[in-house]
Scaffold this motif. Structure first.
Motif: not given
Length: 633
Positions: A33-35, A44-45, A113-115, A154-156
């Motif tokens: 799920e990504v917003d 955010v996902g 960016e991927q965190t 949890n990632f953004e």
């Protein structure tokens, strides 16, 4: 020998043989799920990843790709691209014109960016080590062979300005989001171990599985990509069934829900001004006793008439529908229910069930990647030529069909390869895609030399046999990540020829093919023609003789290493088969009962399928109208 010892030895041998013959692949199931915030270009996902370790190995760590981190100043992609800009190739420099030195100049709100903030395995937080575009996960408990675990992440991220493949706000297309390589993606683990390949610029390799993806985004945006839309009645925008009432939920955002079975990646694109067209090209066909079921198929097109006219975009759907029967007849059936041609990216780039296109011109090439990258899916880092080359080969054949062109369809690929072979820059096809010294050498090797491999294979085995090899290859190895050895063994079984030598010379080396006509003379009642090998790669040869009365003969010389001969390809032409030419011997002499003075043309490889780097010495034309024969240039 002791009977008990003998029995135990047999048991061990049988067990070992069975283990060696077992094949396995890892398996995944993603739920994400990504917003997306279209004002800040950040998202955010959450990700739940079911991971099946089907290998016989115990895994003490796992790796994830974080591709967007390549689009930051000082990244490996940035440094490598700027290095290529210092290498002179022809009249220009070697860097990718789309990348150049753009990454080093990105501002903080333009970088990628991927965190991953937290990653759990079976509910327990794991230790993370970031390696720029690779995330290493040190497991607190190993994953046992043939077991399943669940990862929760949890990632953004931040969407970079369009630089390479993925990104936002391409100034040429005016497309807002091309979302490829956008999520934390687990690396592939196979018989060679982990493949945590840093994102330097080239190809991909992924684990087969299912993707369940929900994307929450501004309600005015129209999306397309991998998978089947699960809630078209809430979305509309041309995805709803004919006559269906669309009931969009209230609020500033819509949630698009996609499901994609049996794929190794997931791409999506979004823009508020996309024009969406679709064409249903067939209904589902049930299985019979002699044929498998065929799924329904709808083609989607999403585009903006910015850098290309609308009619050029919309022609894709009619051309694709016309090409599909030819494609499936020669290359295998398309197994999914949809495919989407989507305006986006920076050129043309393939993904499961979809492609990103900067313009309509590359639609066929990218669609054919569905067969070689999407469904067969070799490790592109190691076998880029088996994807790009075979796709180029297929594209050329299908283009010739669409244009009713009966000429030699692969001339461009042969010219590209010969130029590479003469350039001094060639590296073996076994070179890792990111490790070629120049982009120019990589491109010519992967696209041109890879395409020539397949057309020239037809010269060795016979074209009809090669065509059956292509279908066998697809049927046996779809969804299995084949290697070059898998292809060669299959081709040997179909053709009855040994073909390991072809791989060793064409794939593992840069040795070239060069044959020449050495001399002609009469000896009693025979005319003799001597052929010499100049290049270091031996091949079987077709040599055609043409005579003054217009008649022709084909003289076929097998290569000793192939242990057999190809079947007759043209039954209208008399063919004489010789004993094999030993690869150690530099010359070979063939003969005809026709008089020397009647020979008007000697032609090595009249079909032009032999990738001879100097074709000027392949033909000898003779004019006997004067007392002294004249060689016609």
């Amino acid at each position: 020998m002791n009977r008990l010892f003998f029995s135990l030895l047999c048991f061990v041998m049988l067990t070992t043989a069975s283990a060696q013959s077992d094949s396995w692949q890892q398996r995944v199931s993603y739920a994400m799920e990504v917003d997306m915030n279209v004002q800040t270009n950040r998202f955010v996902g959450k990700q739940r990843l079911d991971y099946w370790n089907n290998s016989p190995d115990t895994l003490h760590r796992v790796f994830f790709h974080l591709y967007f981190n390549a689009f930051r100043p000082g990244s490996m992609m940035d440094v490598r691209s700027r290095r290529q800009g210092t290498i002179q190739v022809g009249r220009g420099v070697d860097w990718d014109q789309r990348v150049k030195d753009r990454i080093v100049n990105l501002k903080p709100d333009e970088v990628g960016e991927q965190t991953v903030h937290e990653l759990k395995m079976n509910g327990r937080v794991q230790k993370l080590i970031n390696h720029e575009t690779i995330l290493e996960v040190v497991l607190d408990k190993p994953i046992a062979p043939r077991s399943k675990v669940v990862f929760d992440l949890n990632f953004e991220g931040q969407v970079p300005l369009q630089v390479r493949r993925s990104g936002r706000d391409n100034p040429t297309s005016k497309v807002r989001y091309s979302m490829s390589q956008w999520y934390p993606k687990i690396c592939e683990y196979d018989e060679d171990g982990w493949h945590p390949t840093p994102y330097v610029g080239r190809e991909f390799y992924g684990v087969w599985g299912n993707y369940d993806v929900k994307i929450k985004i501004d309600r005015n945006y129209i999306l397309g990509g991998t998978g089947y839309l699960q809630n078209p009645e809430q979305i509309g925008y041309g995805y709803e069934k004919k006559g269906q009432v669309v009931n969009r939920p209230t609020g500033e955002k819509l949630t698009w829900h996609f499901y994609a079975p049996q794929v190794h990646d997931f791409m999506w694109a979004a823009d508020p001004e996309y024009i969406h067209r679709s064409l249903r090209v067939r209904d589902s066909i049930p299985a019979t006793k002699t044929s498998p079921a065929v799924p329904e198929l709808t083609l989607h097109l999403l585009y903006k008439p910015t850098n290309e006219k609308a009619e050029n975009w919309e022609k894709i759907l009619t051309d694709a529908a016309r090409a599909l029967p030819f494609i499936e007849k020669h290359f295998g059936g398309y197994p999914y229910k949809q495919y989407s041609f989507i305006h986006g990216g920076d050129g043309g780039m393939e993904y499961p069930m979809s492609t990103l296109l900067i313009g309509p011109g590359a639609w066929l090439h990218e669609w054919m990647h569905s067969w070689y990258q999407g469904i067969l899916a070799t490790n592109e880092s190691l076998y880029a030529w088996m994807d790009e080359g075979f796709t180029t080969y297929a594209e050329d054949r299908i283009s010739a069909f669409l244009q009713s062109d009966t000429g030699f369809a692969h001339l461009g690929s042969y010219r590209g390869y010969v130029n590479l072979a003469k350039s001094g820059r060639e590296e073996p096809l076994t070179t890792h895609a990111d490790h070629f010294n120049t982009n120019a050498a990589y491109s010519a090797a992967a696209y041109s030399k890879g395409a020539v491999f397949m057309e020239q294979l037809g010269y060795v085995t016979g074209a009809a046999t090669r065509d059956q090899i292509l279908l066998d290859y697809y049927d046996k190895w779809k969804f299995k990540h084949p290697t070059v050895n898998d292809l060669i063994r299959l081709a040997e079984k179909r053709s009855g020829l040994k073909l390991d030598w072809y791989k060793e010379y064409w794939v593992n080396s840069t040795k070239t093919i060069d044959y020449a006509i050495d001399s002609l003379w009469e000896d009693g009642k025979e005319t003799l023609i001597r052929i010499k090998r100049i290049g270091l790669m031996p091949m079987p040869l077709d040599v055609q003789l043409t005579f003054a009365d217009g008649s022709r003969e084909l003289h076929y010389i097998p290569l000793d290493l192939q242990y057999g001969e190809k079947p007759v390809e043209d039954s209208s032409l008399p063919r004489k088969v010789y004993s094999p030419w030993k690869w150690t011997h530099a010359t070979y002499t063939l003969s005809t009962t026709k008089k020397l003075a009647t020979v008007t043309l000697v032609d090595i490889d009249p079909s032009q399928r032999l990738a001879d780097i100097d074709r000027k010495n392949n033909q000898l034309k003779l004019d006997w109208s004067t007392p002294t024969p004249v060689i016609v240039q």
